[in-house]
Design a protein around this motif. Structure first.
Motif, PDB file in Angstrom:
ATOM      1  N   TYR A  51      -4.499  -8.865   2.687  1.00  0.00           N
ATOM      2  CA  TYR A  51      -4.936  -7.546   2.234  1.00  0.00           C
ATOM      3  C   TYR A  51      -5.421  -6.691   3.415  1.00  0.00           C
ATOM      4  O   TYR A  51      -5.206  -5.481   3.432  1.00  0.00           O
ATOM      5  CB  TYR A  51      -6.038  -7.689   1.182  1.00  0.00           C
ATOM      6  CG  TYR A  51      -5.590  -8.446  -0.037  1.00  0.00           C
ATOM      7  CD1 TYR A  51      -4.846  -7.811  -1.030  1.00  0.00           C
ATOM      8  CD2 TYR A  51      -5.892  -9.792  -0.196  1.00  0.00           C
ATOM      9  CE1 TYR A  51      -4.424  -8.502  -2.150  1.00  0.00           C
ATOM     10  CE2 TYR A  51      -5.465 -10.497  -1.317  1.00  0.00           C
ATOM     11  CZ  TYR A  51      -4.731  -9.841  -2.280  1.00  0.00           C
ATOM     12  OH  TYR A  51      -4.296 -10.534  -3.383  1.00  0.00           O
ATOM     13  N   VAL A  52      -6.079  -7.333   4.376  1.00  0.00           N
ATOM     14  CA  VAL A  52      -6.491  -6.611   5.580  1.00  0.00           C
ATOM     15  C   VAL A  52      -5.267  -6.157   6.368  1.00  0.00           C
ATOM     16  O   VAL A  52      -5.201  -5.015   6.838  1.00  0.00           O
ATOM     17  CB  VAL A  52      -7.399  -7.506   6.452  1.00  0.00           C
ATOM     18  CG1 VAL A  52      -7.702  -6.826   7.785  1.00  0.00           C
ATOM     19  CG2 VAL A  52      -8.705  -7.819   5.722  1.00  0.00           C
ATOM     20  N   LEU A  53      -4.274  -7.044   6.493  1.00  0.00           N
ATOM     21  CA  LEU A  53      -3.037  -6.669   7.173  1.00  0.00           C
ATOM     22  C   LEU A  53      -2.341  -5.508   6.461  1.00  0.00           C
ATOM     23  O   LEU A  53      -1.816  -4.598   7.107  1.00  0.00           O
ATOM     24  CB  LEU A  53      -2.090  -7.869   7.246  1.00  0.00           C
ATOM     25  CG  LEU A  53      -2.513  -9.028   8.142  1.00  0.00           C
ATOM     26  CD1 LEU A  53      -1.478 -10.134   8.078  1.00  0.00           C
ATOM     27  CD2 LEU A  53      -2.701  -8.566   9.573  1.00  0.00           C
ATOM     28  N   GLN A  58      -0.368  -0.071   6.437  1.00  0.00           N
ATOM     29  CA  GLN A  58      -0.073   1.079   5.593  1.00  0.00           C
ATOM     30  C   GLN A  58      -0.789   2.347   6.061  1.00  0.00           C
ATOM     31  O   GLN A  58      -0.641   3.393   5.427  1.00  0.00           O
ATOM     32  CB  GLN A  58      -0.481   0.788   4.141  1.00  0.00           C
ATOM     33  CG  GLN A  58       0.274  -0.343   3.480  1.00  0.00           C
ATOM     34  CD  GLN A  58       1.751  -0.062   3.323  1.00  0.00           C
ATOM     35  OE1 GLN A  58       2.180   1.080   3.231  1.00  0.00           O
ATOM     36  NE2 GLN A  58       2.548  -1.116   3.314  1.00  0.00           N
ATOM     37  N   THR A  59      -1.558   2.271   7.125  1.00  0.00           N
ATOM     38  CA  THR A  59      -2.323   3.434   7.569  1.00  0.00           C
ATOM     39  C   THR A  59      -1.541   4.221   8.611  1.00  0.00           C
ATOM     40  O   THR A  59      -0.465   3.836   9.038  1.00  0.00           O
ATOM     41  CB  THR A  59      -3.685   2.995   8.151  1.00  0.00           C
ATOM     42  OG1 THR A  59      -4.507   4.136   8.345  1.00  0.00           O
ATOM     43  CG2 THR A  59      -3.491   2.272   9.481  1.00  0.00           C
ATOM     44  N   ASN A  60      -2.096   5.346   9.024  1.00  0.00           N
ATOM     45  CA  ASN A  60      -1.501   6.156  10.091  1.00  0.00           C
ATOM     46  C   ASN A  60      -2.595   6.501  11.103  1.00  0.00           C
ATOM     47  O   ASN A  60      -3.755   6.104  10.952  1.00  0.00           O
ATOM     48  CB  ASN A  60      -0.857   7.421   9.524  1.00  0.00           C
ATOM     49  CG  ASN A  60      -1.824   8.232   8.655  1.00  0.00           C
ATOM     50  OD1 ASN A  60      -2.992   8.414   9.004  1.00  0.00           O
ATOM     51  ND2 ASN A  60      -1.346   8.695   7.511  1.00  0.00           N
ATOM     52  N   PHE A  61      -2.217   7.259  12.132  1.00  0.00           N
ATOM     53  CA  PHE A  61      -3.158   7.537  13.218  1.00  0.00           C
ATOM     54  C   PHE A  61      -4.371   8.328  12.720  1.00  0.00           C
ATOM     55  O   PHE A  61      -5.505   8.043  13.098  1.00  0.00           O
ATOM     56  CB  PHE A  61      -2.453   8.316  14.329  1.00  0.00           C
ATOM     57  CG  PHE A  61      -3.380   8.719  15.455  1.00  0.00           C
ATOM     58  CD1 PHE A  61      -3.774   7.794  16.406  1.00  0.00           C
ATOM     59  CD2 PHE A  61      -3.863  10.020  15.538  1.00  0.00           C
ATOM     60  CE1 PHE A  61      -4.637   8.161  17.431  1.00  0.00           C
ATOM     61  CE2 PHE A  61      -4.714  10.380  16.564  1.00  0.00           C
ATOM     62  CZ  PHE A  61      -5.103   9.449  17.505  1.00  0.00           C
ATOM     63  N   TYR A 161       3.659  -7.967  -0.869  1.00  0.00           N
ATOM     64  CA  TYR A 161       4.471  -7.006  -0.126  1.00  0.00           C
ATOM     65  C   TYR A 161       5.929  -7.066  -0.595  1.00  0.00           C
ATOM     66  O   TYR A 161       6.581  -6.033  -0.765  1.00  0.00           O
ATOM     67  CB  TYR A 161       4.390  -7.307   1.371  1.00  0.00           C
ATOM     68  CG  TYR A 161       5.268  -6.414   2.221  1.00  0.00           C
ATOM     69  CD1 TYR A 161       4.947  -5.078   2.417  1.00  0.00           C
ATOM     70  CD2 TYR A 161       6.419  -6.911   2.815  1.00  0.00           C
ATOM     71  CE1 TYR A 161       5.747  -4.251   3.189  1.00  0.00           C
ATOM     72  CE2 TYR A 161       7.229  -6.093   3.594  1.00  0.00           C
ATOM     73  CZ  TYR A 161       6.884  -4.764   3.774  1.00  0.00           C
ATOM     74  OH  TYR A 161       7.684  -3.960   4.534  1.00  0.00           O
ATOM     75  N   THR A 162       6.427  -8.280  -0.807  1.00  0.00           N
ATOM     76  CA  THR A 162       7.780  -8.434  -1.340  1.00  0.00           C
ATOM     77  C   THR A 162       7.874  -7.844  -2.740  1.00  0.00           C
ATOM     78  O   THR A 162       8.865  -7.184  -3.085  1.00  0.00           O
ATOM     79  CB  THR A 162       8.169  -9.922  -1.357  1.00  0.00           C
ATOM     80  OG1 THR A 162       8.045 -10.464  -0.044  1.00  0.00           O
ATOM     81  CG2 THR A 162       9.596 -10.106  -1.844  1.00  0.00           C
ATOM     82  N   SER A 163       6.838  -8.062  -3.553  1.00  0.00           N
ATOM     83  CA  SER A 163       6.822  -7.483  -4.896  1.00  0.00           C
ATOM     84  C   SER A 163       6.807  -5.961  -4.832  1.00  0.00           C
ATOM     85  O   SER A 163       7.469  -5.284  -5.631  1.00  0.00           O
ATOM     86  CB  SER A 163       5.601  -7.989  -5.669  1.00  0.00           C
ATOM     87  OG  SER A 163       5.615  -9.393  -5.771  1.00  0.00           O
TER      88      SER A 163
END
Length: 229
Positions: A51-53, A58-61, A161-163
């Motif tokens: 979940y941390v990964l 999924q974030t941006n700068f 993530y696959t789901s």
């Protein structure tokens, strides 16, 4: 235990110069893991997880910049700097004593490491062939291998993530199936406001004293129940 195993194997199997380089690499990775997971424990009571990964990937700068401004305060920076300086000072002023192991002792250590490796591989194989959940779960018990274990969980065949990718694919197929089949009405609204409540907090809700009237139903309910604020 894993760090000690890697350190001993490095000095047993490689020349001293290469072993020292591996030692510095091990220390650097351990320091990074200490800082990252120390911050996660301090702020979220969590270690590195899939979940941390997911939150990182999924974030941006812009979001990352806002996150660092909001959470990385001076106290956390000074704690991390203190750990780094303490580690540097230890290796700078307390160098590792030079010792020579006898061939017999080297053989005992090597046999012990081989035995531990065989036990670990046998345990993983037993869990895998008996279809037990998470055959590599022991990797999650160490800070150096927890990242790789979390990556495996994140990109695994049954991961969320696959789901998520499957849901996106199904959504695209559904969207294409309705393409050109839905007509737009002349009285359709020109503007649609989508309110996402995942970042909602009471400081910005009128029912808790915020100046803007953005919770009329909750305010009405509170007034009818006589709850007020």
């Amino acid at each position: 235990m894993l760090e000690l195993l890697c350190l001993h194997l490095a000095f047993l199997l490689f020349p001293s110069n290469l072993a020292r380089t591996l030692l510095l690499l091990l220390v650097g990775l351990s320091a990074i893991a200490l800082i990252v997971e120390g911050f996660l424990l301090y702020s979220y009571r969590s270690l590195i997880t899939p979940y941390v990964l997911d939150a990182i990937l999924q974030t941006n700068f812009k979001e990352a910049r806002e996150f660092f401004i909001a959470f990385l305060n001076l106290k956390i920076f000074l704690i991390a700097l203190g750990f780094l300086l303490a580690g540097y000072g230890y290796f700078k002023f307390f160098p590792t004593p030079q010792t020579t192991l006898s061939p017999r002792l080297i053989g005992i250590f090597f046999a012990l490491y081989v035995l531990l490796s065989v036990i670990f591989i046998a345990d993983v194989a037993n869990r895998y062939f008996k279809h037990k959940p998470e055959p590599f779960a022991k990797l999650n018990e160490n800070s150096l291998t927890r990242l790789f274990y979390s990556i495996r969980q994140y990109y695994g065949s049954t991961s969320f993530y696959t789901s998520y990718k499957q849901l996106v694919s199904n959504y695209q197929a559904l969207r294409e199936s309705y393409q050109g089949k839905i007509s737009k009405s002349s009285d359709s609204p020109q503007h649609i406001v989508l309110v996402i409540g995942e970042s909602t907090q009471r400081n910005f809700l009128e029912v808790y004293g915020y100046e803007r009237p953005n919770t009329p139903f909750l305010r009405s309910f509170a007034n009818n129940e006589g709850g007020g604020n």
